[in-house]
Design an enzyme around this catalytic site. Structure first.
Site, PDB file in Angstrom:
ATOM      1  N   ASP A  53       0.821  -1.209   0.000  1.00 14.24           N
ATOM      2  CA  ASP A  53       0.000   0.000   0.000  1.00 14.24           C
ATOM      3  C   ASP A  53       0.859   1.264   0.000  1.00 14.24           C
ATOM      4  O   ASP A  53       2.081   1.215   0.143  1.00 14.24           O
ATOM      5  CB  ASP A  53      -0.911   0.016   1.230  1.00 14.24           C
ATOM      6  CG  ASP A  53      -2.018  -1.021   1.160  1.00 14.24           C
ATOM      7  OD1 ASP A  53      -2.365  -1.444   0.045  1.00 14.24           O
ATOM      8  OD2 ASP A  53      -2.527  -1.411   2.236  1.00 14.24           O
ATOM      9  N   TYR A 111       6.822 -10.118   6.623  1.00  8.62           N
ATOM     10  CA  TYR A 111       6.785  -8.676   6.866  1.00  8.62           C
ATOM     11  C   TYR A 111       7.410  -8.366   8.225  1.00  8.62           C
ATOM     12  O   TYR A 111       7.312  -9.167   9.167  1.00  8.62           O
ATOM     13  CB  TYR A 111       5.349  -8.153   6.866  1.00  8.62           C
ATOM     14  CG  TYR A 111       4.739  -7.963   5.501  1.00  8.62           C
ATOM     15  CD1 TYR A 111       4.819  -6.732   4.845  1.00  8.62           C
ATOM     16  CD2 TYR A 111       4.076  -9.006   4.866  1.00  8.62           C
ATOM     17  CE1 TYR A 111       4.257  -6.552   3.595  1.00  8.62           C
ATOM     18  CE2 TYR A 111       3.509  -8.839   3.598  1.00  8.62           C
ATOM     19  CZ  TYR A 111       3.606  -7.608   2.976  1.00  8.62           C
ATOM     20  OH  TYR A 111       3.052  -7.436   1.727  1.00  8.62           O
TER      21      TYR A 111
END
EC number: 5.4.99.12
Length: 253
Positions: A53, A111
């Protein structure tokens, strides 16, 4: 035709996310495709392991593209790094089998979220920040419960790709590293804004704003569970993408 794989590192701050968008909006994919098309003198369409994003960074994004060009791999990577903005870099160019796809061939994505306990003028671009002291052992105990298959809809934004909200988490946990609190998670897939949602929830609990029991309710996809505000995008990094051994790459040439 050749199928080329690259590893990509980027500072996501100036970009409206990974995915190409119309209307001149600047994205990481758009910058890479424009430079590759210029180098190879043909239109290039990139596939990526993760569609990060706006404001999210990457240390180990993986992409692939097909080309009719015979330009050597190192020349492609070098030319890209000369043309790209300083906020995007590529390395590890490899020629792979034609069936390899950066997104669909991936077995696992990892992540990391970096969190500061005090504001910083230098590191604020690459880390979130908590306005209250955090209970790290409590946050780690919550993270450990993520292991396994769960419905993560309460921690994510609306799912638009029709693949559902179940994800299989191999590991998750918090630790301290050089002045940062770091959340590390590895799973087969992630929903949109899922990691930031998880971090936001654990921060609220670690700061005493939410009861720890609310985390289990969200993880159980309780319809009455509170949806949390996601943590800032600045602290999130796509750190690694793992592929099965049968997608071995040929030597660089």
């Amino acid at each position: 035709m050749r199928n080329i794989r690259l590893r990509v590192e980027y500072d996501g701050t100036p970009y409206a996310g990974w995915q190409r968008q119309p209307g001149g909006i600047v994205t990481v994919q758009g910058e890479l495709e424009a430079c590759l098309s210029r180098i190879l003198q043909e239109r290039v369409n990139l596939a990526a392991a993760g569609r990060t994003d706006r404001g999210v960074h990457a240390l180990g994004q993986v992409v692939n593209f097909q080309t009719a060009s015979s330009l050597e791999l190192q020349r492609i990577a070098h030319s890209l790094n000369c043309l790209l903005p300083d906020t995007i870099r590529v390395d590890c160019p490899q020629e792979v089998d034609m069936e390899f796809h950066a997104r669909f061939s991936a077995a696992e994505r990892q992540y990391r979220y970096f969190l500061m306990e005090e504001p910083s003028a230098v590191f604020g671009r690459f880390a979130g920040c908590s306005s209250r002291p955090l209970d790290l052992p409590l946050m780690h105990s919550l993270a450990v419960t993520l292991k396994g298959i769960h419905d993560f809809s309460a921690f994510s934004r609306e799912d638009r790709d029709g693949t559902g909200s179940l994800c299989s988490v191999r590991m998750a946990g918090w630790y301290r590293h050089r002045g940062f609190l770091v959340f590390h998670i590895a799973a087969n897939r992630f929903l949109r804004s899922m990691v930031r949602g998880l971090v936001g929830a654990m921060m609220d609990i670690g700061a005493g704003r939410l009861d720890p029991c609310s985390f289990k309710a969200m993880l159980d996809a309780d319809a009455h569970a509170r949806r949390v505000r996601p943590a800032a995008a600045s602290g999130l990094f796509l750190s690694r993408v793992v592929y099965p051994d049968d997608y071995g790459c040929r030597k660089l040439r």
